[in-house]
Design a protein around this motif. Structure first.
Motif, mmCIF file in Angstrom:
data_model
loop_
_atom_site.group_PDB
_atom_site.id
_atom_site.type_symbol
_atom_site.label_atom_id
_atom_site.label_comp_id
_atom_site.label_asym_id
_atom_site.label_seq_id
_atom_site.Cartn_x
_atom_site.Cartn_y
_atom_site.Cartn_z
ATOM 1 N N TRP A 176 0.845 -1.191 0.000
ATOM 2 C CA TRP A 176 0.000 0.000 0.000
ATOM 3 C C TRP A 176 0.882 1.244 0.000
ATOM 4 C CZ3 TRP A 176 -0.568 -4.093 3.324
ATOM 5 C CH2 TRP A 176 -1.788 -4.786 3.322
ATOM 6 N N PHE A 177 0.408 2.321 -0.629
ATOM 7 C CA PHE A 177 0.942 3.659 -0.396
ATOM 8 C C PHE A 177 -0.118 4.389 0.424
ATOM 9 C CE2 PHE A 177 4.008 3.182 -3.934
ATOM 10 C CZ PHE A 177 5.120 3.691 -3.279
ATOM 11 N N VAL A 178 0.238 4.809 1.623
ATOM 12 C CA VAL A 178 -0.743 5.370 2.546
ATOM 13 C C VAL A 178 -0.270 6.735 3.033
ATOM 14 C CG1 VAL A 178 -2.157 4.902 4.582
ATOM 15 C CG2 VAL A 178 -1.035 3.006 3.391
ATOM 16 N N LYS A 179 -1.180 7.703 3.033
ATOM 17 C CA LYS A 179 -0.863 8.980 3.672
ATOM 18 C C LYS A 179 -0.910 8.792 5.184
ATOM 19 C CE LYS A 179 -1.734 12.890 0.677
ATOM 20 N NZ LYS A 179 -2.458 14.178 0.549
ATOM 21 N N LEU A 180 0.051 9.384 5.877
ATOM 22 C CA LEU A 180 0.062 9.262 7.336
ATOM 23 C C LEU A 180 -1.233 9.802 7.942
ATOM 24 C CD1 LEU A 180 3.730 10.129 8.336
ATOM 25 C CD2 LEU A 180 2.541 7.985 8.721
ATOM 26 N N TYR A 181 -1.832 10.785 7.296
ATOM 27 C CA TYR A 181 -3.091 11.340 7.778
ATOM 28 C C TYR A 181 -4.150 10.253 7.937
ATOM 29 C CZ TYR A 181 -7.349 14.175 7.996
ATOM 30 O OH TYR A 181 -8.537 14.729 8.389
ATOM 31 N N ASP A 182 -4.096 9.226 7.067
ATOM 32 C CA ASP A 182 -5.121 8.177 7.051
ATOM 33 C C ASP A 182 -4.830 7.035 8.028
ATOM 34 O OD1 ASP A 182 -6.692 9.414 5.069
ATOM 35 O OD2 ASP A 182 -5.338 8.670 3.509
ATOM 36 N N ILE A 183 -3.649 7.044 8.642
ATOM 37 C CA ILE A 183 -3.309 5.999 9.621
ATOM 38 C C ILE A 183 -3.795 6.455 10.992
ATOM 39 C CG2 ILE A 183 -1.441 4.748 10.767
ATOM 40 C CD1 ILE A 183 0.157 5.003 8.154
ATOM 41 N N ARG A 184 -4.722 5.698 11.568
ATOM 42 C CA ARG A 184 -5.312 6.139 12.837
ATOM 43 C C ARG A 184 -4.588 5.591 14.050
ATOM 44 N NH1 ARG A 184 -8.824 2.528 10.510
ATOM 45 N NH2 ARG A 184 -9.292 0.616 11.692
ATOM 46 N N LEU A 185 -3.781 4.527 13.858
ATOM 47 C CA LEU A 185 -3.238 3.838 15.031
ATOM 48 C C LEU A 185 -2.046 2.979 14.643
ATOM 49 C CD1 LEU A 185 -3.742 2.888 18.051
ATOM 50 C CD2 LEU A 185 -5.240 1.134 17.090
ATOM 51 N N PHE A 186 -1.017 2.989 15.495
ATOM 52 C CA PHE A 186 0.088 2.031 15.424
ATOM 53 C C PHE A 186 0.059 1.209 16.707
ATOM 54 C CE2 PHE A 186 1.573 5.557 12.781
ATOM 55 C CZ PHE A 186 2.072 4.901 11.661
ATOM 56 N N GLU A 187 0.195 -0.111 16.581
ATOM 57 C CA GLU A 187 0.122 -1.002 17.736
ATOM 58 C C GLU A 187 1.344 -1.916 17.758
ATOM 59 O OE1 GLU A 187 -3.423 -3.525 19.672
ATOM 60 O OE2 GLU A 187 -2.847 -4.226 17.675
ATOM 61 N N SER A 188 2.037 -1.962 18.881
ATOM 62 C CA SER A 188 3.211 -2.813 19.016
ATOM 63 C C SER A 188 2.829 -4.287 18.968
ATOM 64 C CB SER A 188 3.923 -2.511 20.336
ATOM 65 O OG SER A 188 5.026 -3.381 20.521
ATOM 66 N N ALA A 189 3.633 -5.066 18.242
ATOM 67 C CA ALA A 189 3.455 -6.519 18.180
ATOM 68 C C ALA A 189 4.832 -7.152 18.187
ATOM 69 C CB ALA A 189 2.672 -6.924 16.936
ATOM 70 N N GLY A 190 5.466 -7.176 19.374
ATOM 71 C CA GLY A 190 6.835 -7.699 19.474
ATOM 72 C C GLY A 190 7.798 -6.788 18.742
ATOM 73 N N ASN A 191 8.574 -7.348 17.786
ATOM 74 C CA ASN A 191 9.508 -6.548 16.999
ATOM 75 C C ASN A 191 8.822 -5.818 15.854
ATOM 76 O OD1 ASN A 191 11.899 -7.224 18.429
ATOM 77 N ND2 ASN A 191 11.918 -9.219 17.437
ATOM 78 N N TYR A 192 7.539 -6.049 15.684
ATOM 79 C CA TYR A 192 6.776 -5.453 14.594
ATOM 80 C C TYR A 192 5.823 -4.388 15.135
ATOM 81 C CZ TYR A 192 8.271 -9.491 11.772
ATOM 82 O OH TYR A 192 9.011 -10.432 11.108
ATOM 83 N N ALA A 193 5.179 -3.697 14.206
ATOM 84 C CA ALA A 193 4.090 -2.786 14.562
ATOM 85 C C ALA A 193 2.940 -3.029 13.596
ATOM 86 C CB ALA A 193 4.542 -1.334 14.497
ATOM 87 N N ARG A 194 1.731 -3.051 14.125
ATOM 88 C CA ARG A 194 0.543 -3.188 13.286
ATOM 89 C C ARG A 194 0.042 -1.781 12.947
ATOM 90 N NH1 ARG A 194 -2.158 -7.498 12.048
ATOM 91 N NH2 ARG A 194 -1.221 -8.757 13.713
#
Length: 244
Positions: A149-167
């Motif tokens: 995906w190409f996503v504008k940061l404006y459209d990202i509502r949430l980052f969630e930690s998942a170990g070494n990753y982020a959802r």
């Protein structure tokens, strides 16, 4: 060689173990011991007041375990676990531990762990030099398996930690990216993205509702329906930031 001192806090209920680690760390002049604590509650208070870069953290302690202490933090420093028990190694790395040292600590293993720390700090330094803070109008590339995906940061509502990753939450999508929440926080505009707790960064533009919550915290309801707890400490910052 790193260019600044790494500020370290030792948390261990055994005084002899703390003294021995202090002795071993004298060989590493770039590690500054800023304090020590004998239990999780003392450790929590010192982390909040001293804001160390690095924790040398025991796991089995009388009041709470080292894992329980980390779960109380909004932002977790780099962690090197120090313990007499090997059965916690797998769980330790679920907390993104830099290393896991068995007691009695061998000088060679300590040196290896601190070399990892230097490499990590140098990598982060180079990333920060090469990349500035992203604005909400910047577009980012997100890849999860075969999907992109190409996503504008404006459209990202949430980052969630998942170990070494982020959802990453946007629209109906929740892909995983190989970035830690701390690394993401360094690049996100703090006027738009707020660190709500240890596991979540929220986009302030996507908050639908704010309610008082347990123990002085807040409960945010996002436009996607997710409910995110803001810890008491972060709630104070949130209210200051959002007030006139």
């Amino acid at each position: 060689m790193i260019s600044r001192l790494t500020r370290a806090l030792i948390i261990d209920d055994e005084r002899l173990a703390r003294n021995e680690l202090r002795r071993l760390l004298k060989e590493f002049p770039d590690i500054q011991i800023v304090g020590e604590a004998s239990n999780a509650q003392e450790g929590l208070e010192q982390i909040q007041s001293l804001e160390p870069d690095l924790l040398f953290l025991d796991i089995q302690m009388p009041d709470k375990t080292g894992f329980e202490l980390l779960e109380m933090l909004d932002k977790v420093p780099t962690v090197i676990f120090t313990t007499a028990y090997d059965e916690y190694a797998l769980k330790a790395f679920e907390f993104n531990a830099l290393d896991y040292l068995m007691k009695p600590i061998e000088p060679r293993r300590l040196a290896d762990a601190l070399q990892k720390l230097r490499q990590q700090e140098e990598k982060e330094k180079q990333q920060l030099l090469g990349r500035g803070v992203l604005s909400e109008n910047d577009q980012v590339f997100v890849k999860d398996g075969e999907r992109c995906w190409f996503v504008k940061l404006y459209d990202i509502r949430l980052f969630e930690s998942a170990g070494n990753y982020a959802r990453v939450y946007f629209g109906q999508n929740k892909p995983l990216i190989l970035k830690s929440l701390n690394a993401l926080e360094e690049r996100l505009d703090p006027r738009v993205f707020f660190r709500a707790n240890r596991k979540h960064i929220v986009n302030l533009r996507h908050i639908e509702k704010i309610d008082p919550y347990f123990n002085g915290g807040l409960l945010l309801e996002m436009k996607g329906g997710e409910k995110i707890e803001v810890s008491r400490r972060q709630a104070v910052k949130f209210k200051e930031m959002m007030s006139l």
